[in-house]
Scaffold this motif. Structure first.
Motif, PDB file in Angstrom:
ATOM      1  N   LEU A  21      23.507 -16.347  18.176  1.00 33.95           N
ATOM      2  CA  LEU A  21      23.217 -14.895  17.243  1.00 33.95           C
ATOM      3  C   LEU A  21      23.717 -13.696  18.588  1.00 33.95           C
ATOM      4  CD1 LEU A  21      20.013 -15.305  15.267  1.00 33.95           C
ATOM      5  CD2 LEU A  21      22.164 -15.423  14.515  1.00 33.95           C
ATOM      6  N   VAL A  24      22.054  -8.902  16.973  1.00 36.28           N
ATOM      7  CA  VAL A  24      21.682  -8.752  15.355  1.00 36.28           C
ATOM      8  C   VAL A  24      20.618  -7.435  15.455  1.00 36.28           C
ATOM      9  CG1 VAL A  24      20.694  -9.911  13.474  1.00 36.28           C
ATOM     10  CG2 VAL A  24      22.240 -11.295  14.943  1.00 36.28           C
ATOM     11  N   GLY A  43      25.464 -18.794  12.092  1.00 39.70           N
ATOM     12  CA  GLY A  43      24.676 -18.401  12.619  1.00 39.70           C
ATOM     13  C   GLY A  43      23.171 -18.030  11.789  1.00 39.70           C
ATOM     14  N   LEU A  47      19.072 -17.671  12.031  1.00 43.65           N
ATOM     15  CA  LEU A  47      18.627 -16.251  11.786  1.00 43.65           C
ATOM     16  C   LEU A  47      17.468 -16.223  10.924  1.00 43.65           C
ATOM     17  CD1 LEU A  47      18.938 -13.156  12.183  1.00 43.65           C
ATOM     18  CD2 LEU A  47      20.580 -13.013  10.399  1.00 43.65           C
ATOM     19  N   ILE A 214      27.155 -12.673   8.125  1.00 49.06           N
ATOM     20  CA  ILE A 214      27.091 -12.796   9.320  1.00 49.06           C
ATOM     21  C   ILE A 214      28.379 -13.862   9.712  1.00 49.06           C
ATOM     22  CG2 ILE A 214      25.711 -14.968   8.848  1.00 49.06           C
ATOM     23  CD1 ILE A 214      24.496 -14.612  11.466  1.00 49.06           C
ATOM     24  N   GLY A 217      28.013 -15.379  14.625  1.00 50.05           N
ATOM     25  CA  GLY A 217      26.456 -14.822  15.137  1.00 50.05           C
ATOM     26  C   GLY A 217      26.293 -13.386  15.350  1.00 50.05           C
ATOM     27  N   ARG A 218      27.292 -12.715  14.534  1.00 45.35           N
ATOM     28  CA  ARG A 218      26.905 -11.162  14.475  1.00 45.35           C
ATOM     29  C   ARG A 218      27.022 -11.016  12.955  1.00 45.35           C
ATOM     30  NH1 ARG A 218      28.692  -8.543  19.282  1.00 45.35           N
ATOM     31  NH2 ARG A 218      29.618 -10.053  20.709  1.00 45.35           N
TER      32      ARG A 218
END
Length: 337
Positions: A21, A24, A43, A47, A214, A217-218
């Motif tokens: 991640l 975030v 991810g 999360l 997502i 990871g973003r």
């Protein structure tokens, strides 16, 4: 209710750091159904597990009701986790225990007397439609029934927050819809905040109020489900919509090559979806309107539609088209002047 602030999660793999991640930032409102969608490895499981600290962030804070739960003591964290239920992809039921025993299990761990925990178990089994299955074993139930037991178990301790980790991906489409209807009903009846992760846009469309996309990871896009569906801004969102068939694809482009005139994409929401707008515009403005592509459906409880239309007619009629769309409150995008 929940604020994720500057979350980063880093793992060590083969002697190097891997970011699961990255930066975030996300907020989840009390009482809503919030969806997190992405492909495998994006991810999303990491999360959602941040919300009960099954995964701890390498950096950043997880705030619930204004308190940073990453700073909780062990005792505080145990108490907090009693307010969070979790539903798993593969049910995770105790195979050698009855349905009643599975639902009672977390209540027994919390020290609730037997009579009280069995009364609560009967209450939640009735809520999920399995009151008559209490003395059966998981192996005697269908996949959908087993997931309902998992939901009942997650609800047994009266949580404020329900986390659903790919809760429908092991189920067939018909059973998936029944589970999504159940989650929507639970959200409405109990005022429960639900966070679910999925790789299917149809799941998001059926039950969620807001969604975050997502990728790598973003969080690349977030907002009201209707807005994200009708006006996706990121390539990852457009790809997920296209793969699910919910955006109709780009088939209209080939058709448009043989059709003259102005091209527009019209987006409808709510009651305007069923209005006879195109026939009225054609009649009032003297235009010939061809639908090159279209979809009409519902996002949760809201009707929506999106059409690609070719308009032919006089210069005056075409000039009047955009003001008429503005007056009707219809979102539009001019694809070809």
């Amino acid at each position: 209710m929940i604020d994720l602030e500057n979350i980063r999660k880093t793992y060590e793999s083969a002697g190097r750091a891997v970011n699961a991640l990255v930066d975030v930032n996300l907020n989840i409102r009390e009482g809503e159904v919030f969806g997190i969608i992405g492909r495998s490895g994006a991810g999303k499981s990491t999360l959602i597990r941040m919300l009960n600290l099954l995964e701890r962030p390498t950096e950043g804070s997880v705030r619930v009701d204004g308190r940073d739960i990453t700073a909780f003591s062990d005792a505080q964290l145990r108490e907090y986790r009693r307010s969070v239920g979790m539903v798993f992809q593969h049910f995770n039921l105790l195979r050698s225990r009855t349905v009643m025993d599975n639902v009672c299990f977390p209540l027994r761990l919390s020290g609730l007397p037997r009579a009280d925990r069995e009364a609560r178990a009967r209450e939640v089994l009735n809520l999920v439609g399995l009151a008559d299955q209490a003395h059966k074993y998981p192996g005697q139930l269908s996949g959908g029934q087993q997931q309902r037991v998992g939901i009942a178990r997650a609800l047994a301790s009266k949580p404020r927050l329900l986390l659903c980790d790919e809760a429908t991906s092991a189920l067939d489409p018909e059973t998936t819809q029944s589970i999504l209807r159940l989650l929507g009903d639970i959200n409405q009846r109990l005022g429960l905040t639900i966070v679910l992760i999925t790789h299917g846009m149809d799941v998001i469309r059926a039950v969620c109020d807001r969604v975050a996309v997502i990728e790598g990871g973003r969080i690349v896009e977030a907002g009201q489900v209707l807005e994200v569906f009708l006006h996706p801004r990121h390539d990852a969102t457009r790809a997920l919509l296209s793969e699910s068939g919910l955006d109709g694809g780009e088939g209209w482009r080939a058709l448009a090559q043989g059709v003259p005139g102005r091209l527009l994409r019209l987006s409808f929401r709510g009651d305007s979806t069923a209005s006879p707008l195109l026939s009225r515009l054609s009649r009032d403005l003297g235009l010939d309107l061809s639908i090159l592509q279209g979809s009409v459906g519902r996002i949760k409880d809201t009707p929506y539609g999106q059409l690609v239309v070719a308009a032919q007619g006089t210069a005056a009629g075409l000039d009047a088209l955009v003001p008429a769309l503005d007056a009707a409150g219809v979102d539009y995008e001019v694809l070809r002047p």
